[in-house]
Design an enzyme around this catalytic site. Structure first.
Site, PDB file in Angstrom:
ATOM      1  N   HIS A 140       4.441   9.981  -3.127  1.00 13.63           N
ATOM      2  CA  HIS A 140       4.723  10.405  -1.743  1.00 13.63           C
ATOM      3  C   HIS A 140       3.673   9.872  -0.763  1.00 13.63           C
ATOM      4  O   HIS A 140       3.462  10.462   0.289  1.00 13.63           O
ATOM      5  CB  HIS A 140       4.788  11.932  -1.619  1.00 13.63           C
ATOM      6  CG  HIS A 140       5.579  12.615  -2.692  1.00 13.63           C
ATOM      7  ND1 HIS A 140       6.915  12.912  -2.571  1.00 13.63           N
ATOM      8  CD2 HIS A 140       5.216  13.020  -3.936  1.00 13.63           C
ATOM      9  CE1 HIS A 140       7.338  13.493  -3.690  1.00 13.63           C
ATOM     10  NE2 HIS A 140       6.334  13.568  -4.534  1.00 13.63           N
ATOM     11  N   SER A 261      -4.957 -11.328  17.298  1.00 10.72           N
ATOM     12  CA  SER A 261      -4.161 -10.883  18.429  1.00 10.72           C
ATOM     13  C   SER A 261      -4.556 -11.712  19.640  1.00 10.72           C
ATOM     14  O   SER A 261      -5.705 -12.115  19.775  1.00 10.72           O
ATOM     15  CB  SER A 261      -4.441  -9.405  18.685  1.00 10.72           C
ATOM     16  OG  SER A 261      -4.125  -9.090  20.022  1.00 10.72           O
ATOM     17  N   LYS A 267      -8.669  -7.747  16.162  1.00 11.35           N
ATOM     18  CA  LYS A 267      -7.545  -7.578  15.250  1.00 11.35           C
ATOM     19  C   LYS A 267      -7.325  -8.743  14.315  1.00 11.35           C
ATOM     20  O   LYS A 267      -7.569  -9.897  14.627  1.00 11.35           O
ATOM     21  CB  LYS A 267      -6.256  -7.328  16.051  1.00 11.35           C
ATOM     22  CG  LYS A 267      -6.344  -5.981  16.722  1.00 11.35           C
ATOM     23  CD  LYS A 267      -5.036  -5.356  17.008  1.00 11.35           C
ATOM     24  CE  LYS A 267      -4.175  -5.095  15.824  1.00 11.35           C
ATOM     25  NZ  LYS A 267      -2.844  -4.681  16.312  1.00 11.35           N
ATOM     26  N   GLU A 274       4.130  -8.952   6.781  1.00 13.41           N
ATOM     27  CA  GLU A 274       5.205  -8.332   7.564  1.00 13.41           C
ATOM     28  C   GLU A 274       6.465  -9.192   7.554  1.00 13.41           C
ATOM     29  O   GLU A 274       7.588  -8.685   7.512  1.00 13.41           O
ATOM     30  CB  GLU A 274       4.737  -8.105   9.008  1.00 13.41           C
ATOM     31  CG  GLU A 274       3.667  -7.029   9.095  1.00 13.41           C
ATOM     32  CD  GLU A 274       3.051  -6.969  10.485  1.00 13.41           C
ATOM     33  OE1 GLU A 274       3.257  -5.977  11.176  1.00 13.41           O
ATOM     34  OE2 GLU A 274       2.365  -7.930  10.883  1.00 13.41           O
TER      35      GLU A 274
END
Ligand code: ARG
Length: 446
Positions: A140, A261, A267, A274
């Site tokens: 979980h 970024s 970043k 992704e």
């Protein structure tokens, strides 16, 4: 009509398969005296020349010629004259496209398998390195029990092994030659289907001409294997995305597989992971597309089947990229083992070990042990302590059967070491699974 009918914009990808199948066909026609040996030789040489042109200049896209089959035949006629018209004796574009596409898909199965083998090598190498590195195991996405990083990576080794098994099953099943099925009913010419099947590396000719020209199971098997594989890669990508996030900090992704970024200088985004996760959606969509295309078709060939190729081509391209990205990510990421261990030490990951200890050392039934452990965890929470930091006296207030030996069981190292059942997370067990995997991979090289 011209526009809706043309498949050349995408089926030009089949050009080398189309040439190979045509050469096999015309050689057989010559051997069977269906065309003269001289004509067969002329056609074969002409096909080589067309292939050479395609290889250096690409395939011309004339929509009036509809597809790769007509394009090649038309160019052949320009090069060698009317004798080119004898090539299409005893065949139809229906068995031709079925043959070309099978050859293409067969090659894709092999390429896919090779890519996954490389990924397995990367997984095993990193698992070997991290046989004893401790991280939290989750259920979980809540800290459950400590596990070893090697164990976690080998879970993906197993998934990829099943993908490869599926690929190899499908490849074995699909390796039959449709060539000679003609339009749908076979042909009256004295062809030799075994000969063309042999030359093209098929195991045997297909046994039913109606089935052969209308079957796209091989493409569906490919897409479904691809979909399931993409789903595994997507899960792995998702783990990397989570692990690379700042609150986790388990992994530093390779610079080569992440981006900065444009506005936030701190970043480092997991774009490749992704996109692997995103591509799975498109690959699963491709499998769905072809299933829906095929589901209502009566025998034999229908033009709907021309739409079989774009989803397969798309899925193959996306999957190859996804495999390459995940192989690089597995091979070149830096795992922050200290951070992973810390995370495992928080979150009461060894609560089960306390319960197990109460069962083994104090002869308490598991359900009761579970209850006692719950009280201990609650105490740890209120006091802000980890389980092994609670003073013995406090533990004994909860249950006096607990003694100081319990502390040895509460460390994450003791916890993983104890789980040495076959397939379990103990370093000893993971090491032997690494050796088993290495032996499997070594056997494949021969
Ligand atoms: N372009 C067609 C396809 O990709 C080739 C087969 C056409 N056959 C036919 N009878 N129209 O499916």
């Amino acid at each position: 009509m011209r526009e809706i009918n043309a498949s050349i914009p995408f089926d030009k990808a089949l050009w080398s398969q189309d040439i190979a199948a045509s050469k096999a066909h015309v050689t057989m026609l010559g051997a069977q005296n269906i065309v003269t040996a001289e004509d067969a030789a002329t056609i074969s040489k002409g096909l080589d020349q067309v292939a050479a042109e395609y290889a250096s200049n690409g395939v011309p896209e004339d929509w009036d010629l509809e597809d790769i089959h007509m394009t090649t035949e038309s160019r052949l006629a320009e090069l060698i004259g009317p004798v080119a018209g004898r090539l299409h004796t005893a065949r139809s574009r229906n068995d031709q496209v079925a043959t070309d596409f099978r050859l293409w898909v067969r090659q894709s199965f092999d390429d896919l398998d090779a890519g996954l083998l490389a990924l397995q090598h990367a997984l095993v190498a990193r698992a070997d390195e991290h046989v004893a590195s401790i991280m939290p195991g989750f259920t979980h996405l809540q800290t459950a029990q400590p596990v070893t990083m090697g164990h976690h990576l080998l879970a993906y080794y197993e998934m990829i092994a099943r993908d490869r098994s599926r690929i190899n099953d499908a490849r074995r099943r699909m390796n039959e030659s449709p060539l000679g099925s003609a339009a749908l009913a076979g042909t009256g010419f004295p062809i030799d289907r075994q000969a063309t099947s042999d030359v093209l590396g098929f195991d045997r000719p297909t046994a039913n001409s109606l089935d052969a020209v209308s079957d796209r199971d091989f493409a569906l098997d490919y897409l479904m294997a691809a979909a399931q594989c993409s789903l595994h890669l997507s899960r792995l990508a998702e783990e990397f995305i989570i692990w690379a996030s700042q609150p986790f900090g388990f992994v530093r992704l390779p610079d080569t597989l992440s981006t900065g970024s444009s506005i936030m200088p701190q970043k480092k985004n997991p774009d490749a992971a992704e996109l692997v996760r995103g591509h799975a959606g498109r690959i699963i969509g491709a499998a769905t597309a072809l299933m829906v295309t095929m589901k209502g078709l009566p025998l034999a060939y229908s033009k709907d089947m021309q739409d079989d190729k774009p989803p397969v081509f798309e899925a193959a391209g996306l999957l190859a990229l996804s495999i390459a990205a995940m192989t690089g990510m597995v091979a070149d990421s830096q795992f922050n083992t200290q951070r992973m261990r810390q995370a495992a030490e928080l979150g009461y990951a060894t609560a089960t070990d306390l319960a197990d200890w109460l069962v083994t050392e104090a002869d308490i039934p598991f359900r009761e042990a579970h209850h006692i452990t719950g009280a201990v965890v609650k105490l740890a929470e209120t006091e802000g302590l980890s389980l092994d930091q609670i003073p013995l006296a406090k533990l004994q207030e909860i249950d006096q059967r607990i003694d100081e030996r319990v502390f040895a069981a509460l460390s994450v190292d003791a916890s993983v070491a104890a789980r040495s059942s076959y397939g379990g997370t103990a370093p000893s067990q993971v090491q032997s699974q690494v050796e088993r995997a290495k032996a499997q991979l070594a056997k494949e090289r021969t």
